[in-house]
Scaffold this motif. Structure first.
Motif, short mmCIF file in Angstrom:
data_model
loop_
_atom_site.label_atom_id
_atom_site.label_comp_id
_atom_site.label_asym_id
_atom_site.label_seq_id
_atom_site.Cartn_x
_atom_site.Cartn_y
_atom_site.Cartn_z
N ILE A 34 0.84 -1.20 0.00
CA ILE A 34 0.00 0.00 0.00
C ILE A 34 0.88 1.25 0.00
O ILE A 34 0.63 2.20 -0.73
N ARG A 35 1.92 1.24 0.83
CA ARG A 35 2.83 2.38 0.88
C ARG A 35 3.50 2.60 -0.47
O ARG A 35 3.60 3.74 -0.95
N GLU A 36 3.93 1.54 -1.11
CA GLU A 36 4.57 1.66 -2.42
C GLU A 36 3.58 2.17 -3.47
O GLU A 36 3.91 3.00 -4.31
N ASN A 37 2.33 1.69 -3.39
CA ASN A 37 1.30 2.16 -4.33
C ASN A 37 1.00 3.64 -4.12
O ASN A 37 0.81 4.39 -5.08
N VAL A 38 0.96 4.09 -2.85
CA VAL A 38 0.71 5.51 -2.57
C VAL A 38 1.88 6.35 -3.09
O VAL A 38 1.69 7.40 -3.69
N ARG A 39 3.11 5.87 -2.88
CA ARG A 39 4.27 6.61 -3.39
C ARG A 39 4.24 6.70 -4.91
O ARG A 39 4.52 7.75 -5.48
N THR A 180 -2.71 24.19 -3.39
CA THR A 180 -2.07 22.92 -3.72
C THR A 180 -1.46 22.28 -2.49
O THR A 180 -1.58 21.08 -2.26
N ILE A 181 -0.80 23.09 -1.65
CA ILE A 181 -0.19 22.57 -0.43
C ILE A 181 -1.27 22.01 0.50
O ILE A 181 -1.11 20.93 1.07
N LYS A 182 -2.39 22.72 0.62
CA LYS A 182 -3.48 22.26 1.48
C LYS A 182 -4.06 20.95 0.96
O LYS A 182 -4.30 20.01 1.73
N THR A 183 -4.25 20.84 -0.35
CA THR A 183 -4.78 19.61 -0.94
C THR A 183 -3.82 18.45 -0.72
O THR A 183 -4.25 17.33 -0.39
N MET A 184 -2.51 18.69 -0.89
CA MET A 184 -1.53 17.61 -0.70
C MET A 184 -1.52 17.17 0.77
O MET A 184 -1.43 15.98 1.06
N GLN A 189 -2.93 13.15 4.83
CA GLN A 189 -3.67 12.84 6.06
C GLN A 189 -4.67 11.72 5.81
O GLN A 189 -4.82 10.80 6.62
N TRP A 190 -5.37 11.78 4.68
CA TRP A 190 -6.35 10.74 4.34
C TRP A 190 -5.66 9.39 4.17
O TRP A 190 -6.14 8.37 4.66
N ALA A 191 -4.48 9.39 3.48
CA ALA A 191 -3.75 8.14 3.27
C ALA A 191 -3.28 7.56 4.60
O ALA A 191 -3.35 6.35 4.83
N GLY A 197 -6.03 2.85 9.85
CA GLY A 197 -7.32 2.19 10.09
C GLY A 197 -7.28 0.74 9.67
O GLY A 197 -7.77 -0.14 10.36
N ARG A 198 -6.65 0.43 8.54
CA ARG A 198 -6.55 -0.95 8.06
C ARG A 198 -5.61 -1.77 8.91
O ARG A 198 -5.81 -2.93 9.17
#
Length: 201
Positions: A34-39, A180-184, A189-191, A197-198
């Protein structure tokens, strides 16, 4: 015979010790994937604007060449317009031109002095003002009509440029791409929440 029996037991023992082909991965393996996929996702999201801009630039290369030629011709037109204005102003009598140049020089010197006081650089502003007044007096006394006309337009354009530049500088807002910074940050935070959670469940 004994050799065959020994070979069979070796084959069976290695078959029993081998790991199963379809093994369920553990939480560490899943979190690593999951971490690799997010990266990978974030890397591709960062590469996307660069690739899109490169495609837009490649598609508009010919248009940019035409616009560059048009900009060069516009600059030459502007130069000829200024020469035309100088010739038209040169038709004004010399005494009037001298008075206008002197008045503009004194006005520019006063404005420079006021800006120097506001910016707390009084001595350079005072010296610059004196130089401007000296140029105005010299022009009034000794320069011919054509030079006076060119000087008049030069001083007027310099005053306009300074006023517009100062107005633009005072309205300038220097900050980074806050949206853009706020969205990132929200995406990160969501990730993190999804990953934590998982892993907790």
């Amino acid at each position: 015979m004994a050799e065959n029996l020994l070979r069979r037991t070796r084959v069976r023992s290695t078959a029993v010790q081998s790991r199963p082909v379809y093994e369920r991965p553990g939480y560490r393996t899943l979190l690593g994937r999951i971490r690799e996929n997010v990266r990978t996702y974030i890397r591709k999201q960062l590469e996307l604007p660069r690739q899109e801009i490169a495609e837009i630039l490649a598609a508009n290369k010919r248009a940019a060449m035409w616009l560059g030629v048009a900009a060069g011709l516009a600059l030459m037109t502007l130069i000829t317009l200024v020469v035309l204005l100088v010739a038209l102003v040169a038709m004004v009598p010399r005494n009037w031109l001298g008075i206008l140049v002197l008045a503009l020089s004194v006005g520019a010197a006063f404005a420079l002095f006021v800006l120097g006081v506001r910016a707390r650089v009084v001595v350079p502003a005072f010296i610059g003002g004196l130089v401007l007044i000296a140029i105005g007096v010299a022009a009034f006394l000794w320069l011919p009509e054509l030079v006076l006309a060119a000087m008049l337009l030069t001083i007027a354009l310099a005053i306009g440029t300074g006023a517009m530049g100062y107005g633009g500088y005072s309205r300038l807002e220097l900050h980074g791409p806050t949206r853009t910074i706020k969205t990132m940050k929200e995406t990160v935070q969501w990730a993190k929440q999804r990953l934590l959670g998982r892993s907790a469940s």
